[in-house]
Design a protein around this motif. Structure first.
Motif, PDB file in Angstrom:
ATOM      1  N   UNK A  59     -12.412  42.558  36.424  1.00 54.44           N
ATOM      2  CA  UNK A  59     -11.586  43.135  35.359  1.00 54.44           C
ATOM      3  C   UNK A  59     -10.824  44.318  35.967  1.00 54.44           C
ATOM      4  N   UNK A  60      -9.484  44.239  35.938  1.00 50.79           N
ATOM      5  CA  UNK A  60      -8.667  45.288  36.535  1.00 50.79           C
ATOM      6  C   UNK A  60      -7.956  46.161  35.502  1.00 50.79           C
TER       7      UNK A  60
ATOM      8  N   UNK B 291      -7.343  40.191  34.708  1.00 47.17           N
ATOM      9  CA  UNK B 291      -8.310  39.754  35.699  1.00 47.17           C
ATOM     10  C   UNK B 291      -7.642  39.655  37.066  1.00 47.17           C
ATOM     11  N   UNK B 292      -8.438  39.975  38.083  1.00 46.11           N
ATOM     12  CA  UNK B 292      -7.962  39.980  39.463  1.00 46.11           C
ATOM     13  C   UNK B 292      -8.994  39.299  40.348  1.00 46.11           C
TER      14      UNK B 292
ATOM     15  N   UNK C 258      -3.672  40.436  41.352  1.00 45.09           N
ATOM     16  CA  UNK C 258      -3.811  40.374  39.900  1.00 45.09           C
ATOM     17  C   UNK C 258      -3.455  38.961  39.455  1.00 45.09           C
ATOM     18  N   UNK C 259      -4.375  38.325  38.733  1.00 43.65           N
ATOM     19  CA  UNK C 259      -4.147  36.959  38.260  1.00 43.65           C
ATOM     20  C   UNK C 259      -3.437  36.931  36.914  1.00 43.65           C
ATOM     21  N   UNK C 260      -3.572  37.981  36.110  1.00 45.64           N
ATOM     22  CA  UNK C 260      -2.913  38.042  34.809  1.00 45.64           C
ATOM     23  C   UNK C 260      -3.883  38.444  33.712  1.00 45.64           C
ATOM     24  N   UNK C 261      -3.410  38.307  32.491  1.00 48.00           N
ATOM     25  CA  UNK C 261      -4.191  38.689  31.318  1.00 48.00           C
ATOM     26  C   UNK C 261      -4.856  37.460  30.719  1.00 48.00           C
ATOM     27  N   UNK C 262      -6.045  37.662  30.162  1.00 48.97           N
ATOM     28  CA  UNK C 262      -6.732  36.601  29.438  1.00 48.97           C
ATOM     29  C   UNK C 262      -7.375  37.190  28.193  1.00 48.97           C
TER      30      UNK C 262
END
Length: 86
Positions: A30-31, A42-43, A49-53
């Motif tokens: 969690x970033x 999430x990263x 950084x992978x994006x928001x969920x």
């Protein structure tokens, strides 16, 4: 590794969570946290950084690794049902 069900509203930056992304479940770092929109950023472990969920896609938190409890997970797990027979 021990992964336990989590209350997503209690997540903080630095927590390691089990989240569904594009139909597959992965562990992510969690970033960032956006409580107002009920989501976490999430990263991966390499700084990407992978994006928001959304909270409804976060299922668990890493509670222990190699028998060592992760202090950040304390108080964030969901209590198991005490009586499954009803």
């Amino acid at each position: 590794m021990v992964v336990a069900p989590v209350d997503p509203s209690k997540l903080e930056v630095g927590d390691v969570v089990l989240a569904r992304v594009a139909g597959t479940v992965y562990l992510h770092l969690v970033s960032s946290v956006d409580l107002a929109r009920k989501r976490v950023q999430i990263s991966n472990n390499r700084g990407r950084v992978n994006g928001w969920t959304s909270h409804d896609r976060v299922f668990g938190i890493c509670a222990a690794v190699d028998g060592v409890t992760r202090s950040g997970a304390v108080g964030k797990t969901l209590a198991a049902d005490s009586d499954d027979s009803s």
